[in-house]
Design a protein around this motif. Structure first.
Motif, short mmCIF file in Angstrom:
data_model
loop_
_atom_site.label_atom_id
_atom_site.label_comp_id
_atom_site.label_asym_id
_atom_site.label_seq_id
_atom_site.Cartn_x
_atom_site.Cartn_y
_atom_site.Cartn_z
N ASN A 200 0.82 -1.55 -0.25
CA ASN A 200 -0.35 0.16 0.02
C ASN A 200 0.82 1.06 -0.41
OD1 ASN A 200 0.89 0.10 2.87
ND2 ASN A 200 -0.93 -0.48 3.30
N GLU A 201 0.04 2.38 0.47
CA GLU A 201 1.33 3.47 0.36
C GLU A 201 2.21 3.33 1.45
OE1 GLU A 201 -1.72 3.57 1.05
OE2 GLU A 201 -3.26 4.57 0.55
N ALA A 202 2.40 2.78 1.96
CA ALA A 202 3.70 2.47 2.51
C ALA A 202 5.14 2.40 2.29
CB ALA A 202 4.04 1.36 4.25
N ILE A 203 4.65 1.82 0.60
CA ILE A 203 5.65 1.61 0.49
C ILE A 203 6.71 2.56 -0.22
CG2 ILE A 203 5.46 -0.75 -0.67
CD1 ILE A 203 5.15 0.99 -3.94
N ASP A 204 6.34 3.83 -0.50
CA ASP A 204 6.63 5.67 -0.27
C ASP A 204 7.29 5.52 0.41
OD1 ASP A 204 5.13 5.26 -2.74
OD2 ASP A 204 3.23 5.96 -2.42
N MET A 205 6.82 5.52 1.61
CA MET A 205 7.97 5.70 3.13
C MET A 205 8.89 5.22 2.92
SD MET A 205 7.76 8.58 5.29
CE MET A 205 5.71 8.62 5.17
N TRP A 206 8.69 3.92 3.01
CA TRP A 206 10.02 3.84 2.41
C TRP A 206 10.84 3.66 1.41
CZ3 TRP A 206 12.26 -1.46 4.75
CH2 TRP A 206 14.03 -1.11 4.56
N SER A 207 10.86 4.14 0.25
CA SER A 207 11.40 4.35 -0.81
C SER A 207 12.22 6.43 0.07
CB SER A 207 10.97 4.66 -2.23
OG SER A 207 10.65 3.37 -2.01
N LEU A 208 11.21 7.03 0.49
CA LEU A 208 12.04 8.24 1.08
C LEU A 208 13.18 8.20 2.53
CD1 LEU A 208 11.21 11.56 1.14
CD2 LEU A 208 9.77 10.82 2.39
N GLY A 209 12.89 7.11 3.34
CA GLY A 209 13.47 7.52 3.93
C GLY A 209 14.80 6.87 3.21
N LEU A 210 14.98 5.87 2.26
CA LEU A 210 16.23 5.89 1.48
C LEU A 210 16.60 6.92 0.99
CD1 LEU A 210 15.69 2.07 -0.02
CD2 LEU A 210 17.10 2.89 2.16
N VAL A 211 15.55 7.77 0.38
CA VAL A 211 16.06 8.48 -0.46
C VAL A 211 17.10 10.07 0.32
CG1 VAL A 211 15.36 10.89 -0.88
CG2 VAL A 211 14.75 9.20 -2.46
N ALA A 212 15.64 10.21 1.49
CA ALA A 212 17.07 10.53 2.69
C ALA A 212 17.90 10.66 3.20
CB ALA A 212 15.89 10.67 4.78
N VAL A 213 18.59 9.16 3.18
CA VAL A 213 19.58 8.42 3.48
C VAL A 213 20.77 9.02 2.73
CG1 VAL A 213 20.97 6.97 4.03
CG2 VAL A 213 19.31 6.56 5.03
N GLU A 214 20.19 8.95 1.21
CA GLU A 214 21.36 9.49 0.57
C GLU A 214 21.31 10.77 0.63
OE1 GLU A 214 21.68 7.94 -4.36
OE2 GLU A 214 20.11 6.97 -2.93
N LEU A 215 20.41 11.74 0.36
CA LEU A 215 20.93 13.51 0.30
C LEU A 215 21.75 12.96 1.56
CD1 LEU A 215 17.56 14.74 0.63
CD2 LEU A 215 18.66 14.51 -1.16
N ALA A 216 21.66 13.00 2.62
CA ALA A 216 22.43 12.84 3.65
C ALA A 216 23.97 11.93 3.41
CB ALA A 216 22.08 12.87 4.92
N THR A 217 24.13 11.15 3.23
CA THR A 217 25.31 10.84 2.32
C THR A 217 25.90 10.98 1.37
OG1 THR A 217 24.73 8.92 2.05
CG2 THR A 217 25.27 8.70 3.92
N GLY A 218 25.26 10.69 0.11
CA GLY A 218 26.04 11.23 -0.95
C GLY A 218 26.08 9.53 -1.75
N TYR A 219 25.35 8.74 -1.02
CA TYR A 219 25.52 7.45 -1.36
C TYR A 219 23.85 6.77 -0.77
CZ TYR A 219 30.61 7.86 -0.78
OH TYR A 219 31.74 7.34 -2.28
N PRO A 220 23.33 4.97 -1.57
CA PRO A 220 22.68 4.56 -1.40
C PRO A 220 22.49 3.63 -0.44
CG PRO A 220 23.18 4.23 -3.73
CD PRO A 220 24.01 4.98 -3.58
N PHE A 221 21.86 3.56 0.57
CA PHE A 221 21.78 3.05 1.32
C PHE A 221 21.91 1.48 1.21
CE2 PHE A 221 19.85 1.96 5.96
CZ PHE A 221 21.23 2.08 6.85
N TYR A 222 20.75 0.74 0.69
CA TYR A 222 21.26 -0.32 -0.38
C TYR A 222 21.82 -0.61 -1.39
CZ TYR A 222 18.91 -1.87 4.81
OH TYR A 222 18.33 -1.63 6.20
N PRO A 223 22.57 -0.32 -1.86
CA PRO A 223 23.02 -0.83 -2.86
C PRO A 223 22.71 -1.93 -3.68
CG PRO A 223 24.85 -0.40 -1.81
CD PRO A 223 23.63 -0.48 -0.99
#
Length: 335
Positions: A200-223
């Protein structure tokens, strides 16, 4: 310049729909291409998404139009979603007309020193994207492909930064989701999508969490090269039970923060976004009220812009961990 994509052959100067003159090319995907066009009747510049003549892609384009029609009732600017103008047929192609935005978040990050952003920019970006998800949820829509490439900066020179969510090509009503539906992009898909469960809509929140980490580190969290690689990494990092504590030494990513308090609050938010159990994942409404967005936090723990500090407040580092230099995965295990 000619751009050819399977059955599409469009060059600069081509007229689409009779009065949209192609001025450049903004991107491409499995659907076709996105062009920068000038409306010869109004001299207004717009982005035109030209879908290929493939029957499956045309069907997907029709579904995207249905989704966009549902979103017409929302104020695009207030809801941080791209403004859709209309669609038209050019030959056998369905063309979608959108407002022209500046650059995607991937390109915006690439232009920055250390390829990551300071808290002063991460906070408004996350708040605006959460706002977008909140409004999508209000009309029962799952975006299903949230990633930096589908997030546009309206104007890179504008301060404070403003972003909008784009590309509803894989979006769907939450009420029509079928387990096993192929949605998302490798590296940003929620676990329930990768294993073919109902979502359901919760998959978008997961993706946003990964985007947040990438913004902070410059790298994908789960490559990973495929879903198997990514899912294996998630299980190794978070474990299988929904309530497992995040703990991993397999990443070399470190972040440095100006204040430990901001780091702890940010990590607590990411942990809630990346809950393995979608029923336990934080909701957009809860995110908007999270302490990370409390104005008092930035006052009590100031964090200056990286452009003026050489990136010392938040950078990717290979140095041994200290109190102010913690591996991101390890810091998830701290309370």
């Amino acid at each position: 310049m000619t751009f050819t994509s399977n059955h599409l052959e469009i060059c600069k100067g081509t007229l689409l729909g009779g009065h949209y003159k192609v001025e450049g090319f903004l991107g491409e995907g499995g659907f076709g291409i996105v062009t920068k066009c000038c409306n010869t009747k109004t001299n207004e510049f717009v982005a035109i998404k030209v879908n290929e003549r493939n029957p499956e892609i045309l069907q997907q384009a029709k579904m995207e139009i249905l989704i966009l029609e549902q979103l017409r009732g929302l104020d695009a600017d207030r809801c941080n979603i791209v403004q859709w103008n209309d669609f038209f047929i050019d030959g056998d192609c369905i063309c979608l007309n959108f407002e022209l935005l500046d650059q995607c978040l991937w390109d915006y990050i690439e232009d920055r020193e250390n390829h990551c952003l300071p808290i002063s920019e991460i906070r408004p970006i996350l708040h605006q994207l959460t706002n977008a998800l909140s409004h999508l949820g209000s009309v029962g829509i799952v975006h299903a492909d949230l990633k930096p490439g589908n997030i546009m900066v309206v104007d890179r020179y504008e301060c404070p930064i403003k972003v909008k969510l784009i590309d509803f090509g894989l979006a769907c009503p939450a009420s029509t989701v079928i387990p096993g539906d192929c949605v998302g992009t490798v590296g940003y898909e929620a676990p329930e999508v990768m294993i073919g469960s109902l979502f359901n809509e919760a998959i978008d929140m997961w993706s946003l969490g990964l985007v947040a980490v990438e913004l902070a580190t410059g790298y994908p969290f789960y490559p990973g090269r495929n879903d198997y690689d990514v899912l294996k990494f998630i299980i190794q990092t978070q474990g299988q039970p929904p309530d497992h504590v995040l703990d991993s030494d397999e990443t070399d990513y470190h972040i440095m923060w100006g204040r430990e308090k901001i780091q702890n609050v940010f990590v607590s938010l990411i942990k809630e976004m990346l809950a393995l159990d979608p029923n336990q994942r934080i909701t957009p409404s809860e995110v908007l009220h999270h302490p990370f967005f409390n104005p008092g936090l930035s006052k009590s723990s100031p964090c200056t812009d990286m452009s003026s500090t050489g990136g010392q407040n938040l950078v990717v580092s290979q140095q041994p961990s200290t109190a102010d230099n913690l591996p991101l995965h390890q810091s998830f295990n701290q309370t």
